[in-house]
Design a protein around this motif. Sequence first.
Motif, PDB file in Angstrom:
ATOM      1  N   UNK A 105      86.100 116.291 -23.259  1.00 33.22           N
ATOM      2  CA  UNK A 105      85.847 115.852 -24.624  1.00 33.22           C
ATOM      3  C   UNK A 105      85.816 117.085 -25.522  1.00 33.22           C
ATOM      4  N   UNK A 106      85.766 116.844 -26.820  1.00 38.23           N
ATOM      5  CA  UNK A 106      85.726 117.970 -27.738  1.00 38.23           C
ATOM      6  C   UNK A 106      87.115 118.527 -27.963  1.00 38.23           C
ATOM      7  N   UNK A 107      87.177 119.694 -28.541  1.00 39.74           N
ATOM      8  CA  UNK A 107      88.490 120.213 -28.902  1.00 39.74           C
ATOM      9  C   UNK A 107      88.686 121.618 -28.381  1.00 39.74           C
ATOM     10  N   UNK A 108      88.067 121.917 -27.266  1.00 37.80           N
ATOM     11  CA  UNK A 108      88.222 123.261 -26.747  1.00 37.80           C
ATOM     12  C   UNK A 108      89.633 123.465 -26.227  1.00 37.80           C
ATOM     13  N   UNK A 109      90.161 124.657 -26.436  1.00 38.48           N
ATOM     14  CA  UNK A 109      91.501 124.944 -25.920  1.00 38.48           C
ATOM     15  C   UNK A 109      91.458 125.178 -24.412  1.00 38.48           C
TER      16      UNK A 109
ATOM     17  N   UNK B  65      78.918 122.027 -20.608  1.00 39.72           N
ATOM     18  CA  UNK B  65      77.951 122.157 -21.709  1.00 39.72           C
ATOM     19  C   UNK B  65      76.814 121.138 -21.550  1.00 39.72           C
TER      20      UNK B  65
ATOM     21  N   UNK C 101      81.793 119.708 -27.714  1.00 41.01           N
ATOM     22  CA  UNK C 101      81.896 120.882 -28.579  1.00 41.01           C
ATOM     23  C   UNK C 101      83.248 120.936 -29.261  1.00 41.01           C
TER      24      UNK C 101
ATOM     25  N   UNK D 219      73.337 124.812 -27.341  1.00 45.70           N
ATOM     26  CA  UNK D 219      74.428 125.788 -27.429  1.00 45.70           C
ATOM     27  C   UNK D 219      73.990 127.200 -27.089  1.00 45.70           C
TER      28      UNK D 219
ATOM     29  N   UNK E   9      85.613 123.662 -31.300  1.00 51.18           N
ATOM     30  CA  UNK E   9      85.703 125.088 -31.592  1.00 51.18           C
ATOM     31  C   UNK E   9      85.935 125.368 -33.077  1.00 51.18           C
TER      32      UNK E   9
ATOM     33  N   UNK F 254      79.955 121.300 -33.760  1.00 49.19           N
ATOM     34  CA  UNK F 254      80.766 122.509 -33.848  1.00 49.19           C
ATOM     35  C   UNK F 254      80.189 123.507 -32.882  1.00 49.19           C
ATOM     36  N   UNK F 255      81.060 124.279 -32.256  1.00 54.24           N
ATOM     37  CA  UNK F 255      80.589 125.342 -31.390  1.00 54.24           C
ATOM     38  C   UNK F 255      80.145 126.493 -32.288  1.00 54.24           C
ATOM     39  N   UNK F 256      78.931 126.333 -32.821  1.00 54.22           N
ATOM     40  CA  UNK F 256      78.413 127.296 -33.789  1.00 54.22           C
ATOM     41  C   UNK F 256      78.301 128.687 -33.198  1.00 54.22           C
TER      42      UNK F 256
END
Lengths: 219, 313
Positions: free
Chosen positions: A92-96, A153, B292, A159, B294, B130-132
Amino acid sequence: MNRRRLLRAVGVAAIGFSLGACKIVATPKKGVASNDDGGDGGFDPQKMVHAIWDAKVIPYLRAKAGRFAEVAELARANPDEAGKKYGYRAKEGSEPWTLVVKIEGRIVSAETNSRAATISVDNNGDGKIAAIVQIGPAMRGTALRDALDFVSFNDFRNQIDYAQFGKAFNQYVDHAFLSALPRDSLVGRNVTALGAYTVEAGDQPPLVTPAELTLGPPP
Amino acid sequence: MTLKQLLIGSALAGFMAFGAANAASAADLIAIITPSHDNPFFKAEAEGAEAKAKALGYETLVLVHDDDANKQSQLIDTAIARGAKAIILDNAGADATVAAVKKAKDANIPSFLIDREINASGVAVAQIVSNNYQGAQLGAQEFVKLMGEKGNYVELVGKESDTNAGIRSKGYHDVIGEYPDLKSVAKQSANWSQTEAYSKMETILQANPNIKGVISGNDTMAMGAIAALAAANRKDVIVVGFDGSNDVRDSILSGGIKATVLQPAYQQAQVAVEQADSYIKSKKAPAQEKQLMDCVLINGANAGKLETFALRK
């Protein structure tokens, strides 16, 4: 070849071990793990990295890694395919994607005035920079953490904890072998590294964070 | 029970005059609750969520909690009373919010958190943040480079109740702390506020004329700082922000602020609504609660492509 790998593996394991013993003393001094943002009592990311490095991280990276030239080419043509084969990203999310590579080549330039020191590696003798390898002590990103499919995560409180865990990998490799590297006369030497990089937009050579690195003799 | 909810719903709808929604005949409702829209970041977030919700056929209820946990709790009550099918929330505190979201959950209303996370899992259906920390590292690395790895600098910190203020500050320090020749001469909170940042910067500058850079926890404070520096004729001071607002984009393009970090606010809010829609229709929760997204470094090279918290291709 096999024997050499074995020896290197044993070497790295031994370094990890001996550091594991002395790091417990070193940690409170640096204060990275526990006492700078309070309220997080038992969380010790450096200890966590020590606990998994030899048993899980290195075997995983070695198994996942592809030769740099092949990985980089596939990543250009089809990032998702390269990611599935040689890397990992959270679902999930938008990590590359973060890709795992073995790179072997010659150091064509070195930036050692910056604390974020790097060596630039030419892997095919064309004189061009194929990849930039971080040699610390300051290091960018969290590629080693992000390459691991067994780290999520969701297993962390927030975080900050997740980030400290990511940073602990960089600190681990810095203490384990990068800080011992020479800082001058690097250009012209051969280098072999196992490491990870996060795919970024643009034409810049990838920035590899090494998990293992061996320097050849001076030219 | 249904009748009671209906009655409360229409009473509130009339009383609070939120849109033309008539609880008796309206489409399914999604509540969108964020901090004040004075900050364009939160406005973009609310608009992103609203546009997506409407496109998917929902009525929306757009509310602001002004970073007040008590007000947030009341707004959650409102959303429950109005029979919202889901709540999209940029929350007012990592600890204080847990109870409010739990309250919605107990009323069978799923919450989809955006931007800020909470210190609990299993209460919200999704936390899309957001990955702050990653963003702060990008900003700090650019700052370190601009500073030439040395010199005196100032940090402006955000509102203490906002988790992201702490995460960003920590991300900055984890990078900057590795450069012993960079010296922090002042670290103060300006509560995300432009005017507060302006006056804090004025004072800091009087006490520390020998500064070379300012790293700010968000863009509105960076705008305040650069204005104070300009007024003091200190255009040499390097300023770096965080958020990716149009104001800072314009400042970068005209040679003011040097860099910022884009949080994909608009997209994030839209993803949250999509996940809410899927949950409402099929009870299908996202595979992972915490997700998350980026951040991206914005500087002179790509600022021209930035528009309303999104980067054009």
